[in-house]
Design a protein around this motif. Structure first.
Motif, PDB file in Angstrom:
ATOM      1  N   UNK A   1     -30.484 -89.686 -13.645  1.00  0.00           N
ATOM      2  CA  UNK A   1     -31.072 -88.816 -14.678  1.00  0.00           C
ATOM      3  C   UNK A   1     -30.400 -87.450 -14.709  1.00  0.00           C
ATOM      4  N   UNK A   2     -29.979 -86.936 -13.542  1.00  0.00           N
ATOM      5  CA  UNK A   2     -29.371 -85.595 -13.611  1.00  0.00           C
ATOM      6  C   UNK A   2     -27.898 -85.652 -14.020  1.00  0.00           C
ATOM      7  N   UNK A   3     -27.263 -86.843 -13.941  1.00  0.00           N
ATOM      8  CA  UNK A   3     -25.869 -86.906 -14.413  1.00  0.00           C
ATOM      9  C   UNK A   3     -25.788 -87.410 -15.870  1.00  0.00           C
ATOM     10  N   UNK A   4     -26.914 -87.866 -16.421  1.00  0.00           N
ATOM     11  CA  UNK A   4     -26.916 -88.388 -17.797  1.00  0.00           C
ATOM     12  C   UNK A   4     -28.012 -87.685 -18.593  1.00  0.00           C
ATOM     13  N   UNK A   5     -27.661 -86.532 -19.126  1.00  0.00           N
ATOM     14  CA  UNK A   5     -28.661 -85.684 -19.789  1.00  0.00           C
ATOM     15  C   UNK A   5     -29.329 -86.386 -20.973  1.00  0.00           C
ATOM     16  N   UNK A   6     -28.653 -87.360 -21.587  1.00  0.00           N
ATOM     17  CA  UNK A   6     -29.221 -88.018 -22.777  1.00  0.00           C
ATOM     18  C   UNK A   6     -30.338 -89.009 -22.432  1.00  0.00           C
ATOM     19  N   UNK A   7     -30.482 -89.337 -21.136  1.00  0.00           N
ATOM     20  CA  UNK A   7     -31.522 -90.294 -20.748  1.00  0.00           C
ATOM     21  C   UNK A   7     -32.848 -89.582 -20.519  1.00  0.00           C
ATOM     22  N   UNK A   8     -33.937 -90.269 -20.859  1.00  0.00           N
ATOM     23  CA  UNK A   8     -35.265 -89.683 -20.723  1.00  0.00           C
ATOM     24  C   UNK A   8     -35.962 -90.321 -19.527  1.00  0.00           C
ATOM     25  N   UNK A   9     -36.661 -89.500 -18.744  1.00  0.00           N
ATOM     26  CA  UNK A   9     -37.412 -90.052 -17.610  1.00  0.00           C
ATOM     27  C   UNK A   9     -38.764 -90.547 -18.113  1.00  0.00           C
ATOM     28  N   UNK A  10     -39.008 -91.852 -18.119  1.00  0.00           N
ATOM     29  CA  UNK A  10     -40.273 -92.345 -18.700  1.00  0.00           C
ATOM     30  C   UNK A  10     -41.447 -92.327 -17.723  1.00  0.00           C
ATOM     31  N   UNK A  11     -41.210 -91.941 -16.464  1.00  0.00           N
ATOM     32  CA  UNK A  11     -42.287 -92.051 -15.471  1.00  0.00           C
ATOM     33  C   UNK A  11     -43.120 -90.773 -15.370  1.00  0.00           C
ATOM     34  N   UNK A  12     -44.441 -90.954 -15.223  1.00  0.00           N
ATOM     35  CA  UNK A  12     -45.345 -89.817 -14.971  1.00  0.00           C
ATOM     36  C   UNK A  12     -45.424 -89.560 -13.461  1.00  0.00           C
ATOM     37  N   UNK A  13     -45.552 -90.640 -12.718  1.00  0.00           N
ATOM     38  CA  UNK A  13     -45.703 -90.523 -11.267  1.00  0.00           C
ATOM     39  C   UNK A  13     -44.477 -91.158 -10.612  1.00  0.00           C
ATOM     40  N   UNK A  14     -43.839 -90.384  -9.760  1.00  0.00           N
ATOM     41  CA  UNK A  14     -42.631 -90.908  -9.128  1.00  0.00           C
ATOM     42  C   UNK A  14     -42.936 -91.488  -7.754  1.00  0.00           C
ATOM     43  N   UNK A  15     -42.042 -92.328  -7.285  1.00  0.00           N
ATOM     44  CA  UNK A  15     -42.252 -92.932  -5.972  1.00  0.00           C
ATOM     45  C   UNK A  15     -40.939 -92.988  -5.217  1.00  0.00           C
ATOM     46  N   UNK A  16     -40.917 -93.706  -4.107  1.00  0.00           N
ATOM     47  CA  UNK A  16     -39.674 -93.842  -3.342  1.00  0.00           C
ATOM     48  C   UNK A  16     -38.774 -94.909  -3.963  1.00  0.00           C
ATOM     49  N   UNK A  17     -39.396 -95.834  -4.711  1.00  0.00           N
ATOM     50  CA  UNK A  17     -38.631 -96.926  -5.329  1.00  0.00           C
ATOM     51  C   UNK A  17     -39.078 -97.141  -6.772  1.00  0.00           C
ATOM     52  N   UNK A  18     -38.167 -97.702  -7.556  1.00  0.00           N
ATOM     53  CA  UNK A  18     -38.478 -98.064  -8.948  1.00  0.00           C
ATOM     54  C   UNK A  18     -38.096 -99.518  -9.147  1.00  0.00           C
TER      55      UNK A  18
END
Ligand code: FAD
Ligand code: LAC
Ligand code: ZN
Length: 469
Positions: free
Chosen positions: A263-280
């Motif tokens: 996400x930090x290297x691809x500014x055009x992508x949106x983070x869809x998660x409200x709650x983050x975890x150790x794994x996706x």
């Protein structure tokens, strides 16, 4: 006597034989920019007969050949390396869909067709060609077959080996083998096509293939979920399989640091998660005909959130949301390239051993290299995890220094793989990068047969020397 080069010009025509270093530049460096070689020329044949003419000329003169597809391979097998002059044979002009048989559920194609073109042709015919890779816009089906590619839909549809019914190839002496059979059943002895699948250009040049098509699901649900740890990821897979079985086409996992890096290297992508975890976990669940698993998927997710197995889950509501989720998954290679000096692995272990592999490899790398960042991504449903150790650029400015560090990291990961009865290459192949590791870890009986098979096909060792064996 006329030189090989001028006879090659006669074989393919001057417009399709590149000799200028500037024109050849893109064909002599690999996808990860680790191998920069040089070639006698790059031949771009337009037909199987032209490929055969090139191979015959090289066989007569003992000139090495390097088959090249989309040049997206991860192990440096598609580019020439070393002092021996080589002809790169690019299949990029061989892009004809030769036949579509929807009743037989097969498509017959030139080997240079890009994977995405085959997916599109199948879709237009109301069918599905299920192979799916992050590189699908550039890789070619010949390269997919030669590497026995995997990707994100292996869980449901198998890898390339499961999708090929027939092959046409030019053998190292220039003969054309027509094995383009469209049969589901053919028990007439040894099956030559299986030798070509995963042969990485060492037995001949694949020029055509018959591929299996599948029925197209009518519903497809994309889910992204966050979880606390890798044990929960495996528990979720187990539970999901009990409820949805064959409807699960994809089950991929990514560690939190890899997710953040993408996400930090691809500014055009949106983070869809409200709650983050150790794994996706990235999942795809499909339905056929009138079947719509939406309600069942929602019920499944809320049940597992209630019990704390899942922290958060988002179910894509639109095509754009689904595409955004899959772009996060498929941007990993690019993100890692930008992050530093990456040492990446393509391990498979029994699915049940994935948590042990993750913990032990992370512990081993971090103990030896506290300055490294250790990331994980992969096809958990297939037991195939890519562990990626990224070292600071400053530590690796000299290529020899990087190679020495990479070898130490490989040793750590390979020992864990060995203990868990896994494989050092699940889907990327051996290429030039992993030849020594193959010699070290492959069963000696299997290695002896591989060497013997190579000698039968290619006694002059002109087909992609220095790759695989
Ligand atoms: P190339 O790189 O051109 O060649 C690979 C090998 O096959 C070489 O040894 C070459 O000599 C041989 N070869 C190529 N064409 C022929 C032919 N016609 N006849 C004989 N030999 C031939 N791989 C996976 O398995 N799963 C993934 O999920 C995946 N994701 C990727 C994501 C990204 C962003 C990238 C860059 C790569 C990824 N890969 C993945 C690796 C790569 O895309 C695959 O290995 C692919 O199958 C290679 O196809 P290609 O046409 O680019 O082959
Ligand atoms: C992937 C490639 C690197 O899984 O195999 O993203
Ligand atoms: Zn992969």
């Amino acid at each position: 006597m006329q030189s090989v080069l001028s006879r090659l010009v006669d074989a393919v025509g001057p417009a399709y034989l590149l000799t200028d270093p500037a024109d050849m530049a893109g064909y002599v460096v690999d996808a990860r920019r680790r191998y920069l070689g040089s070639a006698l020329c790059v031949a771009r044949p337009g037909t199987t007969e032209e490929v055969a003419a090139i191979v015959r000329l090289c066989a007569e003169s003992g000139t090495a050949l390097v088959p090249q597809g989309g040049n997206t391979g991860m192990c440096g097998g598609a580019t020439p390396v070393g002092a021996r002059p080589a002809v790169v044979v690019s299949l990029e002009r061989m892009v004809t869909i030769r036949d579509m048989d929807t009743v037989n559920s097969t498509i017959t194609v030139d080997a240079g067709c890009r994977l995405v073109s085959i997916q599109q042709a199948a879709e237009q015919a109301g069918k599905l060609f299920p192979m799916s890779l992050g590189s699908e816009g550039n890789c070619q089906i010949g390269g997919n077959i030669a590497t026995n590619a995997g990707g994100t839909a292996v869980l449901r549809y198998g890898n390339m080996r499961d999708l090929v019914l027939g092959i046409e190839a030019v053998l190292p002496d220039g003969r054309i083998w027509n094995g383009l059979r469209r049969l589901r059943k053919d028990n007439t002895g040894y099956d030559l096509k299986h030798l070509f699948i995963g042969s990485e250009g060492t037995l001949g040049i694949i020029t055509g293939a018959v591929l299996r098509l599948c029925s197209r699901p009518t519903t497809s649900i994309t889910v992204l979920a966050s979880l606390n740890d890798i044990d929960h990821v495996l528990a979720l897979l187990d539970a999901l399989r009990d409820v949805f079985g064959e409807r699960i086409t994809t089950f991929e996992a990514m560690s939190h640091n890899e997710y953040e890096l993408v996400l930090c290297t691809h500014a055009q992508l949106r983070d869809p998660m409200q709650v983050h975890g150790s794994w996706y976990v990235f999942m795809e669940i499909t339905g056929m005909g009138t079947e719509d698993p939406h309600a069942a998927v929602e019920q499944f997710l809320s049940h597992h959130m209630e019990y704390g197995h899942i922290l958060d889950a988002t179910l894509a509501q639109t095509l754009a949301q689904s595409e955004n989720i899959w772009r996060i998954r498929h941007s990993v290679t690019e993100a890692n390239l930008r992050a530093g000096a990456a040492v990446s692995h393509d391990t498979s272990v029994p699915v049940s051993q994935v948590p042990d592999f993750v913990r032990q490899s992370e512990y081993g790398i971090q103990r030896a290299f506290p300055e490294a960042d250790v990331y994980f991504v992969g096809h958990v449903g297939d037991g195939n995890i890519h562990v990626i150790a990224i070292l600071p650029h400053a530590q690796c400015t000299a290529p020899e220094r990087f190679a020495a560090l990479a070898q130490q990291i490989n040793d750590i990961v390979d020992q864990v793989t060995l203990t868990l009865a896994g494989s050092i290459s699940a889907e990327h192949g051996i290429g030039r990068s992993n030849r020594m590791r193959l010699r070290r870890y492959k069963d000696p009986i299997e290695l002896a047969f591989m060497d013997a098979i190579k000698a039968v096909f290619d006694p002059k060792n002109i087909m992609n020397p220095g790759t695989l064996l």
